[in-house]
Each structure stands twice: as structure tokens, then as C-alpha cells.
Design a protein around this motif. Structure first.
Motif, short mmCIF file in Angstrom:
data_model
loop_
_atom_site.label_atom_id
_atom_site.label_comp_id
_atom_site.label_asym_id
_atom_site.label_seq_id
_atom_site.Cartn_x
_atom_site.Cartn_y
_atom_site.Cartn_z
N TRP A 1 52.61 26.37 -13.69
CA TRP A 1 53.85 27.07 -13.36
C TRP A 1 54.05 28.34 -14.18
CZ3 TRP A 1 53.33 21.83 -12.81
CH2 TRP A 1 53.69 21.30 -11.57
N PHE A 2 53.04 28.73 -14.96
CA PHE A 2 53.13 30.00 -15.69
C PHE A 2 52.98 31.15 -14.71
CE2 PHE A 2 51.56 28.56 -20.18
CZ PHE A 2 52.61 27.67 -20.24
N PRO A 3 53.83 32.17 -14.81
CA PRO A 3 53.63 33.34 -13.94
C PRO A 3 52.36 34.09 -14.32
CG PRO A 3 55.36 33.77 -15.56
CD PRO A 3 54.99 32.31 -15.68
N SER A 4 51.54 34.43 -13.35
CA SER A 4 50.29 35.13 -13.63
C SER A 4 49.84 35.88 -12.38
CB SER A 4 49.20 34.14 -14.06
OG SER A 4 47.97 34.79 -14.22
N LYS A 5 49.40 37.11 -12.60
CA LYS A 5 48.88 37.92 -11.50
C LYS A 5 47.37 38.10 -11.62
CE LYS A 5 53.18 40.51 -10.84
NZ LYS A 5 53.81 41.86 -10.80
N ARG A 6 46.75 37.29 -12.50
CA ARG A 6 45.31 37.37 -12.67
C ARG A 6 44.58 36.88 -11.42
NH1 ARG A 6 43.52 37.48 -18.10
NH2 ARG A 6 45.22 37.50 -19.62
N ILE B 1 56.90 26.89 -7.61
CA ILE B 1 58.12 27.67 -7.81
C ILE B 1 57.88 28.67 -8.94
CG2 ILE B 1 60.56 27.60 -8.45
CD1 ILE B 1 60.70 24.82 -7.24
N ARG B 2 58.22 29.93 -8.70
CA ARG B 2 57.97 30.99 -9.68
C ARG B 2 59.24 31.66 -10.20
NH1 ARG B 2 52.82 30.00 -11.29
NH2 ARG B 2 51.30 30.15 -9.59
N THR B 3 60.37 31.43 -9.54
CA THR B 3 61.58 32.17 -9.90
C THR B 3 62.68 31.21 -10.36
OG1 THR B 3 62.53 32.06 -7.66
CG2 THR B 3 61.03 33.91 -8.16
N ARG B 4 63.60 31.75 -11.13
CA ARG B 4 64.74 30.96 -11.60
C ARG B 4 65.57 30.49 -10.41
NH1 ARG B 4 70.10 31.81 -12.87
NH2 ARG B 4 70.91 30.54 -14.59
N ALA B 5 65.78 31.37 -9.43
CA ALA B 5 66.57 30.99 -8.25
C ALA B 5 65.91 29.86 -7.49
CB ALA B 5 66.76 32.21 -7.34
N GLN C 1 67.68 26.21 -6.84
CA GLN C 1 67.85 25.67 -5.49
C GLN C 1 67.16 24.32 -5.34
OE1 GLN C 1 66.27 28.18 -2.42
NE2 GLN C 1 67.12 26.98 -0.75
N MET C 2 65.95 24.21 -5.88
CA MET C 2 65.21 22.95 -5.78
C MET C 2 65.93 21.84 -6.55
SD MET C 2 63.10 20.71 -7.56
CE MET C 2 62.62 21.71 -8.97
N LEU C 3 66.40 22.14 -7.75
CA LEU C 3 67.07 21.13 -8.56
C LEU C 3 68.37 20.65 -7.91
CD1 LEU C 3 66.45 22.53 -12.14
CD2 LEU C 3 65.54 20.41 -11.18
N LYS C 4 69.11 21.56 -7.30
CA LYS C 4 70.33 21.16 -6.60
C LYS C 4 70.01 20.19 -5.47
CE LYS C 4 73.29 25.21 -7.46
NZ LYS C 4 73.96 26.38 -6.83
N TYR D 1 60.02 15.55 -0.50
CA TYR D 1 59.06 16.61 -0.23
C TYR D 1 59.29 17.21 1.15
CZ TYR D 1 54.54 18.90 0.54
OH TYR D 1 53.56 19.80 0.83
N HIS D 2 59.60 16.37 2.12
CA HIS D 2 59.79 16.83 3.49
C HIS D 2 61.03 17.72 3.62
CE1 HIS D 2 59.89 16.77 7.87
NE2 HIS D 2 61.14 16.35 7.81
N VAL D 3 62.13 17.31 3.01
CA VAL D 3 63.38 18.06 3.20
C VAL D 3 63.44 19.32 2.35
CG1 VAL D 3 64.69 16.02 3.90
CG2 VAL D 3 64.66 16.69 1.49
N THR D 4 62.75 19.34 1.21
CA THR D 4 62.81 20.52 0.34
C THR D 4 61.60 21.44 0.51
OG1 THR D 4 61.69 19.44 -1.52
CG2 THR D 4 64.10 19.20 -1.38
N ARG D 5 60.50 20.89 1.03
CA ARG D 5 59.23 21.62 1.13
C ARG D 5 58.75 22.06 -0.25
NH1 ARG D 5 57.42 19.91 5.87
NH2 ARG D 5 58.97 20.17 7.50
N ARG D 6 59.13 21.32 -1.27
CA ARG D 6 58.73 21.62 -2.64
C ARG D 6 58.11 20.39 -3.29
NH1 ARG D 6 58.09 26.94 -3.61
NH2 ARG D 6 59.94 28.16 -3.06
N ILE D 7 56.88 20.54 -3.77
CA ILE D 7 56.23 19.42 -4.45
C ILE D 7 56.95 19.09 -5.75
CG2 ILE D 7 54.59 20.81 -5.79
CD1 ILE D 7 53.88 17.45 -4.00
N GLU D 8 57.62 20.07 -6.35
CA GLU D 8 58.37 19.83 -7.58
C GLU D 8 59.49 18.82 -7.36
OE1 GLU D 8 56.70 24.03 -7.90
OE2 GLU D 8 57.72 22.84 -6.36
#
Length: 305
Positions: free
Chosen positions: A36-41, A153-157, A161-164, A272-279
Motif C-alpha cells: 500500500w506504499f505509493p510508488s510510481k516505479r 487503495i492509494r488515497t485518503r479519501a 470511503q472504504m472504512l465507512k 468484497y462484493h458490495v465495496t469492490r475493495r479487497i481491503e
């Protein structure tokens, strides 16, 4: 009543090992976090601590040359699946990834000598003894699947949203599994704060939950839903199949445990189905496990003769 281990009890159940092993697993923990570290490498950042962890694992004897084969197949099949356009190539790479994921997750491949850090700890007075391994092989499955096949997930927003969405639904999953567990007399009410909690929590979240959700939701449910997308109930079928597979994977705990794990799998798959987020499924899985160790018999009641 809140109980804790004494320091002597904690020391008695912790096993001695060498510093190289500790470093190998420290970098493996870091690898999971680095997903989950941001990286553009061009080369993902998480691959660097993973390589260090593998080198240290070999130096410590936690890995041998026999581990190289399944590692290469796991990573190669995930890379191909992520980039392949032809159906036959996607099917072949999915099959190889399935075999590698099951084999590594079930510790069937030779070459891995996982670190037993807790041996026979009595977390609950009426529970069976608890043993904890730091599993190199199983954790690699989650790392590779999430690293190659999932946008994280890469952004604070995005996190907010996912946590809510997750925290508003996770209590339903926890309540359903807890009630069934009590009804099956698999556990009893047993509030406590065990001494092993810090190590248990860190390992359960980053190794157990990431690996299991990566495979069962991030791979199995995701790609079955893709395969069956033209069927009327394809999404539901994918959720049910992945949940049942998750339950069967816990067959070693007995039939009641299979049922409980299948119900839990339905909850994780639903998240996972309702959020589409593995987190979301990872966090729900961890919160249920955390409720279990803090409030119920852990890991389970001693079977009655």
C-alpha cells in the motif's frame, strides 16, 4: 473477568530462534505493508523488501532450494494472468495460480520451514492449546495476488470511503458468526486480554487475513465472477463457491468449523462484493478474528469426550 498471561507464561510459550529468522520475517511484514506504499516505479516497491526477506529466509534456513519452484510458478502465473488477453492463456495461468495458491496455503510444497513462535499456549482456560506459526509460504500467496492482480487503495479519501462502508457492515458479519459459534458450542463467552495479543494481531492481520482474503476473494471470487459474468446469477455463484471453498479449507477443525468458516466466508465475500475493495474483506476478517480472541474461547473449546 479479564485474564492475561503472566510474563513467565509468555516466555514459556515463546520459542527461541536466531536473529536472521527474525529479520527475514520483519522484512516479510514490511513487504505486506509496502503493498500500500505509493510508488510510481516501474518495478513495484514491495518487491524490494520481498527479495531481502527471501534472501534472509534462505540464510536462516527457513527456505531451501526446493521453495524456488513454487515461488517462480506463483509469481509467473500471476504476471501472465494480469497481462494475458487470450482466454486459453488466462485459463492456463489461472489453473497454475490455483494449484500454487492451494499448495502453498496448505503447506504442501517442500522447501519451507515456517517459524513456530508460540507452542501450546493456553489462551483460554477451557480452550485447546494454541500454536502460532509465521508462515512464509502462505503469506507469499497473498503478497503476489494483491501485488499483481489488484489495485489497492492509494488515497485518503479512498480509505475513508472504504472504512465507512466496512465498519457499518462488519458488525453484522461478526454477530452472525459469533452467535452460530455459541450455538454450536464451539466456543463460550470468555473476555480476556492475552499476553500474545500484540504478536497475534500483527501476524493475523498481515499474514493470515491478507493471504486468505487475497486468495479466496481476491483471486477465486474475483475470477469466477469474471468467468460467469454472463450468467444470470454468476456473481452470487462466485461468492457462494469461494465461501464454500474457504469453509472446506478449514476442514481440519471439524464439520462445525467448516460451517462457521463458510458463513464467515459469505460475510467476507459480501463485503468484497458490495465495496469492490479487497481491503474491506481483509479488515472484516481481522475484526472477526479480533473479537474471537478477546471475547470468546480461543481458539476453541476442548472437545467433550
Amino acid at each position: 473477568m479479564v485474564r492475561t498471561f503472566t510474563q513467565k507464561a509468555w516466555e514459556r510459550h515463546m520459542l527461541n530462534t536466531d536473529g536472521t529468522s527474525a529479520l527475514a520475517y520483519a522484512f516479510l511484514y514490511l513487504t505486506v505493508l509496502a503493498l500500500w506504499f505509493p510508488s510510481k516505479r516501474r518495478v513495484p516497491f514491495w518487491t524490494f523488501p520481498l527479495i531481502i526477506s527471501i534472501i534472509l529466509g534462505y540464510a536462516a534456513g527457513r527456505l531451501t532450494s526446493m521453495a524456488l519452484g513454487p515461488l517462480v510458478l506463483l509469481y509467473g502465473s500471476a504476471r501472465i494472468l494480469n497481462r494475458a488477453g487470450r482466454p486459453w492463456l488466462r485459463g492456463l495461468s489461472s489453473g497454475v495460480l490455483l494449484v500454487c495458491g492451494v499448495g502453498l496455503g496448505a503447506h504442501l510444497f517442500p522447501g519451507f520451514h515456517n517459524w513456530k513462535v508460540i507452542d501450546g499456549a493456553l489462551v483460554s482456560q477451557d480452550g485447546i492449546p494454541f500454536t502460532l506459526y509465521l508462515n512464509f509460504d502462505k503469506t507469499l500467496v497473498g503478497i503476489v495476488i494483491l501485488g499483481e492482480l489488484h489495485e489497492r487503495i492509494r488515497t485518503r479519501a479512498g480509505w475513508v470511503q472504504m472504512l465507512k462502508s466496512t465498519l457499518s457492515r462488519a458488525p453484522l458479519v461478526i454477530a452472525a458468526v459469533a452467535v452460530l459459534s455459541l450455538m454450536f458450542q464451539f466456543v463460550s463467552f470468555d473476555p480476556k486480554i492475552p499476553e500474545i495479543l500484540p504478536l497475534w494481531a500483527w501476524t493475523n492481520l498481515l499474514f493470515v487475513c491478507v493471504a486468505e482474503e487475497g486468495f479466496f476473494r481476491g483471486f477465486l471470487q474475483k475470477y469466477l465472477a469474471e468467468l460467469w459474468q454472463d450468467l444470470r446469477y454468476g456473481q452470487v455463484m462466485a461468492l457462494l463457491f469461494a465461501s464454500l471453498a474457504f469453509g472446506v479449507a478449514h476442514l481440519g477443525g471439524g464439520l462445525p468449523y467448516v460451517v462457521l468458516a463458510s458463513v464467515a466466508g459469505l460475510g467476507y465475500g459480501w463485503m468484497y462484493h458490495v465495496t469492490r475493495r479487497i481491503e474491506a474483506s481483509i479488515i472484516t476478517h481481522f475484526l472477526l478474528n479480533l473479537f474471537h480472541i478477546l471475547m470468546l474461547t480461543y481458539p476453541a473449546l476442548v472437545p467433550q469426550a
